[in-house]
Design an enzyme around this catalytic site. Sequence first.
Site, PDB file in Angstrom:
ATOM      1  N   GLU A 266      12.190  16.908  15.873  1.00 10.40           N
ATOM      2  CA  GLU A 266      12.390  15.946  16.946  1.00 10.40           C
ATOM      3  C   GLU A 266      12.254  16.689  18.259  1.00 10.40           C
ATOM      4  O   GLU A 266      12.405  17.904  18.304  1.00 10.40           O
ATOM      5  CB  GLU A 266      13.789  15.336  16.852  1.00 10.40           C
TER       6      GLU A 266
ATOM      7  N   LYS B 176      14.024  28.309  22.846  1.00 11.00           N
ATOM      8  CA  LYS B 176      13.752  27.503  21.652  1.00 11.00           C
ATOM      9  C   LYS B 176      12.976  28.262  20.581  1.00 11.00           C
ATOM     10  O   LYS B 176      13.167  28.036  19.386  1.00 11.00           O
ATOM     11  CB  LYS B 176      12.971  26.236  22.043  1.00 11.00           C
TER      12      LYS B 176
ATOM     13  N   SER C  93      18.310  29.692  30.104  1.00  7.33           N
ATOM     14  CA  SER C  93      17.701  29.339  28.818  1.00  7.33           C
ATOM     15  C   SER C  93      16.226  28.972  28.889  1.00  7.33           C
ATOM     16  O   SER C  93      15.540  28.982  27.875  1.00  7.33           O
ATOM     17  CB  SER C  93      18.495  28.201  28.176  1.00  7.33           C
TER      18      SER C  93
END
Lengths: 269, 398
Positions: free
Chosen positions: B113, B91, B380
């Site tokens: 969000e 991220k 990830s």
Amino acid sequence: MKRIVETFLKLRRQNEGGLIAYITAGDPDPAYTAKIAHVLVKGGADIVELGIPFSDPIADGPVIQAATARSLKAGTTVRKVFRMSEEIRKENNVPLVVLSYFNLIYRMGIKNFFDLAKASGIDGVVVPDLPIEEADEYKKIAEAYEIDTIFLAAPSTSIERLRNIIEYTSGFLYLVSVFGVTGIREKIHDSTIKLIRMAHQVTCGSVPLAVGFGISQPEHVKTVLQNGADAVIVGSGFVKIIEANQDRNRMLEALYVYARQLKTATVKK
Amino acid sequence: MRLQKYPVCGKYGKYGGQFVPETLMTAIKELELAYLQAKEDPEFQRQLNYCLKDYAGRPTPLYFAENLTKTLGGAKVYLKREDLAHGGAHKINNTLGQALLAKRMGKRRVIAETGAGQHGVATAMACAALGLRSEIYMGADDMKRQRLNVFRMKMLGADVHCVDSGSRTLKDAINEALRDWVANVQDTYYLIGSAVGPHPYPMMVRDFQSVIGNEIRSQFYEKEGRLPDALVACVGGGSNAIGTFYPFLDDAEVELYGVEAGGEELSSGKHAASICGGVEGVFHGMLTYIIQDEEGQILNTHSISAGLDYPGVGPEHSFLKSLGRSQFVAVTDKEAVDSFLKLSRSEGIVPALEPSHALAFAMKLAETLRKDKAIVITLSGRGDKDVEVVAKYLGESI
């Protein structure tokens, strides 16, 4: 002639502004929508706008979000909204506009949607999440059915963009009065007045201007009409009355009184 | 036409687009322009590379999972270790890029969000590092499930807004962030966390995440002297997957697999597999595959992994699906938990539940391939955040 155009011509002749009353179709339950529409018209609404409930109404504030949830819970579907409009149409010649988020139209098929809309006496459609860039096919189909496509302009809309939007809108142009979602606000902002004036400059009266989002008081109505708007759109004010009154007869009475107050304010002196 | 040329006019074939309220149109056009200028600006790229290297800890390793490969007895399995990036997930690649852009655009307030909290944490980190104010929208139900991440965000200086509408999860957090943006568009930057939303977001997030695929390309070449045979990544919104795939889109010999969250089973309806189990629609500003009913109402989704629990998918994935360039498959909660445990035990790496979906499929794939083949799985994120969820799933109390 199309009902919406006719209505605005009549209002102009009478030197009146228009009152467009929004309710979420199927709130509090589908059986009441036609009754509510009738009292709104009796109270003075010149156009009735029915919101088709969508699970994720991103352009709406808490009041209409709650109405949407109540309506969906009561089993409202797109087809049922069309049935409600047929029911209204049986007794009433008032112009009917539906507001729908685009996915409901896309899912049904744009052509099917307009087919049903036409058959149930709908005069215009507003899609809050369909900007002109995505609207070519939609516009073409709507034109084939002779249904008005009402587009929106916002305080952030540039004058160049507004010129393009005018090419797409028909019936009226929906001016979003503020930065933000639908809901009751205390006063009319300077940006609203600025937007009305800019729209006036671009349209030169070629298409009626209706101002919505945050309009709830007779004073608001007077202010926007005095500054050049042709109509006001009131939504959350009506929806709040529906929400607040468990007693359905009292609800209908309160809606009538409120519509009457707003309509009285549209008569230009 | 080369696939890397997309989007064309904001679209990937017919997918993507800009289905947003008029109030936002000017803002997303400004954003596109600002991004395209930044992309060409060597100074912006220098800042971004500096942040990725010295702050986020890139490049992340490409690790040969030898034990796992031996157990499976097929193709070589490589792991792209995004779990080792700052914050414990991919991220940060996107939040650093967008936060730099927000700063360049003169926006002082950033909203975002978050579902599980990973994007919220990565946003709060990037904003703290770059001196921006951040406010994070999070569904009330997610806040309960992910209390630790709520506190992490607060510690990092972010304000967390509880979203009580709709299903009180990720999609509602996005709805509320969009409503905030409509109201405050003049001074606010909306930092979307996945390759979703109206153009230019899917393109921009893809570009920022493509650092993953670019590194895989050069690292794999260094180790094997060629391109990998297959790439496997999990797909919720699809940002780590598109970042992995994008640099290889025009290398037809590299197979691409996107793994969606099959939840309890696709047939049960309790899943979050938008491509495998949804239909085309328009939601959150884009035309893409959506989990919805026959009316077009958006349905609630289910996945054991909060990061995949979203009813839409990035439009570029829908495009790749329509072309047959990527294959999309779904993996159940159970399969994901099994591979979560398997990787932990065989390699000593605890993966997040999201890439555990990719692992589950990749292990099946590896078994069917010859030993001279090699696949790369994008890991990830790390699984620390999921330990409680897995324990609960297994019926163990900790």
